[in-house]
Design a protein around this motif. Structure first.
Motif, PDB file in Angstrom:
ATOM      1  N   MET A   1      37.103  24.154  47.162  1.00 56.16           N
ATOM      2  CA  MET A   1      37.882  24.025  45.936  1.00 56.16           C
ATOM      3  C   MET A   1      37.021  24.431  44.757  1.00 56.16           C
ATOM      4  SD  MET A   1      40.209  20.764  44.797  1.00 56.16           S
ATOM      5  CE  MET A   1      38.905  19.846  43.968  1.00 56.16           C
ATOM      6  N   SER A   2      36.775  25.752  44.630  1.00 51.20           N
ATOM      7  CA  SER A   2      35.829  26.212  43.625  1.00 51.20           C
ATOM      8  C   SER A   2      36.256  27.552  43.061  1.00 51.20           C
ATOM      9  CB  SER A   2      34.436  26.342  44.236  1.00 51.20           C
ATOM     10  OG  SER A   2      34.400  27.422  45.149  1.00 51.20           O
ATOM     11  N   LEU A   3      35.678  27.871  41.910  1.00 50.03           N
ATOM     12  CA  LEU A   3      35.912  29.175  41.312  1.00 50.03           C
ATOM     13  C   LEU A   3      35.431  30.284  42.234  1.00 50.03           C
ATOM     14  CD1 LEU A   3      36.836  30.631  38.684  1.00 50.03           C
ATOM     15  CD2 LEU A   3      34.453  30.516  37.943  1.00 50.03           C
ATOM     16  N   GLN A   4      34.332  30.046  42.934  1.00 50.86           N
ATOM     17  CA  GLN A   4      33.779  31.048  43.835  1.00 50.86           C
ATOM     18  C   GLN A   4      34.756  31.404  44.947  1.00 50.86           C
ATOM     19  OE1 GLN A   4      31.020  32.742  43.446  1.00 50.86           O
ATOM     20  NE2 GLN A   4      31.223  33.888  45.370  1.00 50.86           N
ATOM     21  N   ALA A   5      35.443  30.399  45.500  1.00 50.25           N
ATOM     22  CA  ALA A   5      36.420  30.663  46.554  1.00 50.25           C
ATOM     23  C   ALA A   5      37.559  31.530  46.042  1.00 50.25           C
ATOM     24  CB  ALA A   5      36.962  29.339  47.102  1.00 50.25           C
ATOM     25  N   CYS A   6      38.005  31.266  44.833  1.00 51.73           N
ATOM     26  CA  CYS A   6      39.060  32.084  44.238  1.00 51.73           C
ATOM     27  C   CYS A   6      38.575  33.512  44.021  1.00 51.73           C
ATOM     28  CB  CYS A   6      39.510  31.477  42.914  1.00 51.73           C
ATOM     29  SG  CYS A   6      40.401  29.913  43.050  1.00 51.73           S
ATOM     30  N   ALA A   7      37.355  33.654  43.508  1.00 56.43           N
ATOM     31  CA  ALA A   7      36.801  34.984  43.257  1.00 56.43           C
ATOM     32  C   ALA A   7      36.687  35.778  44.552  1.00 56.43           C
ATOM     33  CB  ALA A   7      35.443  34.859  42.581  1.00 56.43           C
ATOM     34  N   GLU A   8      36.259  35.133  45.609  1.00 54.95           N
ATOM     35  CA  GLU A   8      36.114  35.824  46.889  1.00 54.95           C
ATOM     36  C   GLU A   8      37.467  36.261  47.434  1.00 54.95           C
ATOM     37  OE1 GLU A   8      33.976  33.077  49.299  1.00 54.95           O
ATOM     38  OE2 GLU A   8      32.040  33.461  48.301  1.00 54.95           O
ATOM     39  N   MET A   9      38.486  35.434  47.258  1.00 57.52           N
ATOM     40  CA  MET A   9      39.825  35.803  47.704  1.00 57.52           C
ATOM     41  C   MET A   9      40.334  37.018  46.940  1.00 57.52           C
ATOM     42  SD  MET A   9      43.360  33.562  47.596  1.00 57.52           S
ATOM     43  CE  MET A   9      42.683  32.325  48.672  1.00 57.52           C
ATOM     44  N   VAL A  10      40.143  37.017  45.628  1.00 53.56           N
ATOM     45  CA  VAL A  10      40.597  38.137  44.812  1.00 53.56           C
ATOM     46  C   VAL A  10      39.803  39.399  45.151  1.00 53.56           C
ATOM     47  CG1 VAL A  10      40.863  38.993  42.445  1.00 53.56           C
ATOM     48  CG2 VAL A  10      41.361  36.597  42.971  1.00 53.56           C
ATOM     49  N   GLU A  11      38.523  39.268  45.369  1.00 55.35           N
ATOM     50  CA  GLU A  11      37.711  40.433  45.722  1.00 55.35           C
ATOM     51  C   GLU A  11      38.204  41.079  47.017  1.00 55.35           C
ATOM     52  OE1 GLU A  11      33.010  41.692  46.107  1.00 55.35           O
ATOM     53  OE2 GLU A  11      33.585  39.616  46.475  1.00 55.35           O
ATOM     54  N   ARG A  12      38.587  40.262  47.996  1.00 57.42           N
ATOM     55  CA  ARG A  12      39.059  40.789  49.277  1.00 57.42           C
ATOM     56  C   ARG A  12      40.430  41.444  49.166  1.00 57.42           C
ATOM     57  NH1 ARG A  12      37.386  35.700  51.106  1.00 57.42           N
ATOM     58  NH2 ARG A  12      39.568  35.019  51.178  1.00 57.42           N
ATOM     59  N   SER A  13      41.319  40.825  48.432  1.00 53.66           N
ATOM     60  CA  SER A  13      42.726  41.217  48.503  1.00 53.66           C
ATOM     61  C   SER A  13      43.279  41.900  47.263  1.00 53.66           C
ATOM     62  CB  SER A  13      43.579  39.970  48.800  1.00 53.66           C
ATOM     63  OG  SER A  13      43.191  39.377  50.018  1.00 53.66           O
ATOM     64  N   ASP A  14      42.568  41.836  46.138  1.00 52.86           N
ATOM     65  CA  ASP A  14      43.058  42.445  44.902  1.00 52.86           C
ATOM     66  C   ASP A  14      41.865  42.994  44.129  1.00 52.86           C
ATOM     67  OD1 ASP A  14      44.486  43.191  42.690  1.00 52.86           O
ATOM     68  OD2 ASP A  14      45.471  41.262  42.375  1.00 52.86           O
ATOM     69  N   PRO A  15      41.212  44.036  44.675  1.00 58.57           N
ATOM     70  CA  PRO A  15      39.948  44.497  44.088  1.00 58.57           C
ATOM     71  C   PRO A  15      40.068  45.002  42.656  1.00 58.57           C
ATOM     72  CG  PRO A  15      40.699  46.002  45.817  1.00 58.57           C
ATOM     73  CD  PRO A  15      41.546  44.775  45.911  1.00 58.57           C
ATOM     74  N   ASP A  16      41.219  45.555  42.275  1.00 57.66           N
ATOM     75  CA  ASP A  16      41.367  46.026  40.894  1.00 57.66           C
ATOM     76  C   ASP A  16      41.313  44.848  39.921  1.00 57.66           C
ATOM     77  OD1 ASP A  16      41.542  48.637  41.735  1.00 57.66           O
ATOM     78  OD2 ASP A  16      43.734  48.705  41.653  1.00 57.66           O
ATOM     79  N   ARG A  17      42.026  43.782  40.211  1.00 56.98           N
ATOM     80  CA  ARG A  17      41.974  42.613  39.323  1.00 56.98           C
ATOM     81  C   ARG A  17      40.628  41.910  39.431  1.00 56.98           C
ATOM     82  NH1 ARG A  17      47.674  41.895  40.671  1.00 56.98           N
ATOM     83  NH2 ARG A  17      48.904  42.391  38.800  1.00 56.98           N
ATOM     84  N   PHE A  18      39.973  42.001  40.561  1.00 56.25           N
ATOM     85  CA  PHE A  18      38.619  41.436  40.662  1.00 56.25           C
ATOM     86  C   PHE A  18      37.698  42.115  39.660  1.00 56.25           C
ATOM     87  CE2 PHE A  18      34.295  41.686  42.377  1.00 56.25           C
ATOM     88  CZ  PHE A  18      34.000  40.326  42.509  1.00 56.25           C
ATOM     89  N   ARG A  19      37.774  43.442  39.576  1.00 57.85           N
ATOM     90  CA  ARG A  19      36.928  44.163  38.631  1.00 57.85           C
ATOM     91  C   ARG A  19      37.298  43.806  37.183  1.00 57.85           C
ATOM     92  NH1 ARG A  19      36.898  48.321  42.768  1.00 57.85           N
ATOM     93  NH2 ARG A  19      38.871  49.198  42.040  1.00 57.85           N
ATOM     94  N   VAL A  20      38.597  43.615  36.925  1.00 55.34           N
ATOM     95  CA  VAL A  20      39.034  43.217  35.585  1.00 55.34           C
ATOM     96  C   VAL A  20      38.419  41.869  35.219  1.00 55.34           C
ATOM     97  CG1 VAL A  20      41.037  42.404  34.258  1.00 55.34           C
ATOM     98  CG2 VAL A  20      41.175  44.539  35.551  1.00 55.34           C
ATOM     99  N   ALA A  21      38.468  40.924  36.133  1.00 50.11           N
ATOM    100  CA  ALA A  21      37.903  39.598  35.862  1.00 50.11           C
ATOM    101  C   ALA A  21      36.396  39.663  35.689  1.00 50.11           C
ATOM    102  CB  ALA A  21      38.274  38.631  36.984  1.00 50.11           C
ATOM    103  N   MET A  22      35.728  40.443  36.504  1.00 53.66           N
ATOM    104  CA  MET A  22      34.267  40.539  36.400  1.00 53.66           C
ATOM    105  C   MET A  22      33.838  41.203  35.097  1.00 53.66           C
ATOM    106  SD  MET A  22      32.820  38.981  38.843  1.00 53.66           S
ATOM    107  CE  MET A  22      31.147  39.591  38.604  1.00 53.66           C
ATOM    108  N   ALA A  23      34.706  42.063  34.548  1.00 59.63           N
ATOM    109  CA  ALA A  23      34.379  42.713  33.279  1.00 59.63           C
ATOM    110  C   ALA A  23      34.629  41.799  32.083  1.00 59.63           C
ATOM    111  CB  ALA A  23      35.204  43.995  33.117  1.00 59.63           C
ATOM    112  N   ALA A  24      35.304  40.676  32.320  1.00 61.27           N
ATOM    113  CA  ALA A  24      35.617  39.737  31.246  1.00 61.27           C
ATOM    114  C   ALA A  24      34.438  38.795  31.002  1.00 61.27           C
ATOM    115  CB  ALA A  24      36.858  38.931  31.608  1.00 61.27           C
ATOM    116  N   PRO A  25      34.342  38.165  29.834  1.00 62.88           N
ATOM    117  CA  PRO A  25      33.291  37.174  29.586  1.00 62.88           C
ATOM    118  C   PRO A  25      33.396  36.017  30.580  1.00 62.88           C
ATOM    119  CG  PRO A  25      34.398  37.791  27.544  1.00 62.88           C
ATOM    120  CD  PRO A  25      35.201  38.389  28.665  1.00 62.88           C
ATOM    121  N   PRO A  26      32.289  35.362  30.914  1.00 63.12           N
ATOM    122  CA  PRO A  26      32.326  34.268  31.896  1.00 63.12           C
ATOM    123  C   PRO A  26      33.374  33.196  31.628  1.00 63.12           C
ATOM    124  CG  PRO A  26      30.066  34.902  31.485  1.00 63.12           C
ATOM    125  CD  PRO A  26      30.902  35.705  30.532  1.00 63.12           C
ATOM    126  N   PRO A  27      33.599  32.746  30.390  1.00 60.20           N
ATOM    127  CA  PRO A  27      34.651  31.738  30.192  1.00 60.20           C
ATOM    128  C   PRO A  27      36.040  32.250  30.587  1.00 60.20           C
ATOM    129  CG  PRO A  27      33.187  31.803  28.292  1.00 60.20           C
ATOM    130  CD  PRO A  27      32.841  32.989  29.142  1.00 60.20           C
TER     131      PRO A  27
END
Length: 253
Positions: A1-27
């Motif tokens: 139950m963590s932000l990391q688990a969500c990030a890993e799910m998005v990286e696997r299944s929605d790489p375009d939005r993963f890159r969008v989130a990674m380009a955003a400020p940490p907050p």
């Protein structure tokens, strides 16, 4: 139950939005990763079973998570519902667009092709509400919502056209599947995107970058509808990365 688990799910299944989130400020990532993971879970719900009642139950579970978390209840110990519920508990996400997104996904349970004029309301309800939820969570004012819903529709149509050959094999494509229909849809979405760009956006721009690839795909679909029909609409990975880098450096979308 963590932000990391969500990030890993998005990286696997929605790489375009993963890159969008990674380009955003940490907050901003603290909001975008759970939101994008939630979107994946809800989008998959009608596809995981052939029983309409079971699909309805899956979607209702997510509606209950959103409603109860927004009311202050402890969210379930679930890798996505937990972080999402915490954001709703804290008032960092508005439950309304999330509930509307889930409701719009009920259309997928029907397993029927779309009439061309029924597609826009569906995409505004799904992709539009997702884009607004992210931008609103980052502080974009309510006055920007109509323009953001338009941008979400355009972005959603681009993604939907990309998936159209596979959707059609499952009977979920277009009831009228012709090059002229695809051209008309792409032109309509380009007009909506152009109208949306007339609005001056502020803190929600990092979320709006999820729509940054829409124009290129829609223009390609309009020029060559057969590219959609034959699965040739995808943009090269290098082009997508450069586009995101460009808009991020410029502070635009």
């Amino acid at each position: 139950m963590s932000l990391q688990a969500c990030a890993e799910m998005v990286e696997r299944s929605d790489p375009d939005r993963f890159r969008v989130a990674m380009a955003a400020p940490p907050p901003a990532r603290e909001i975008l990763f759970p939101l994008y993971a939630f979107n994946l879970e809800v989008a998959r719900a009608p596809w995981r079973t052939r029983e309409p009642m079971l699909a309805e139950m899956r979607l209702q579970w997510w509606r209950d998570v959103v409603e109860n978390s927004a009311a202050g209840e402890t969210p379930p110990a679930h890798e996505v519902a937990g972080p999402l519920g915490a954001l709703l508990n804290a008032g960092r996400l508005d439950p309304a667009p999330l509930d509307a997104l889930i409701e719009a996904r009920r259309r997928d349970i029907e397993r029927e092709p779309f009439a061309p004029d029924a597609l826009r309301p569906y995409l505004e309800g799904t992709a539009g509400n997702l884009l607004w939820a992210g931008a609103g969570g980052l502080g974009e004012p309510e006055s920007s919502r109509p323009a953001i819903i338009q941008a979400g529709y355009a972005s959603g149509l681009a993604t939907w056209l990309l998936a159209l050959p596979e959707l059609a094999t499952h009977g979920r494509g277009l009831a009228i599947l012709t090059p002229d229909t695809i051209h008309s849809l792409a032109q309509d979405a380009l007009a909506a995107l152009s109208e949306s760009r007339r609005t001056r956006f502020g803190p929600g721009i990092p979320a709006l970058r999820a729509a940054s690839l829409a124009a290129a795909m829609l223009k390609a679909a309009s020029r060559d509808p057969d590219a959609v029909l034959h699965g040739r609409l995808a943009l090269p990975e290098g082009q997508k990365r450069l586009r995101l880098l460009w808009v991020t450096l410029r502070g635009t979308w």
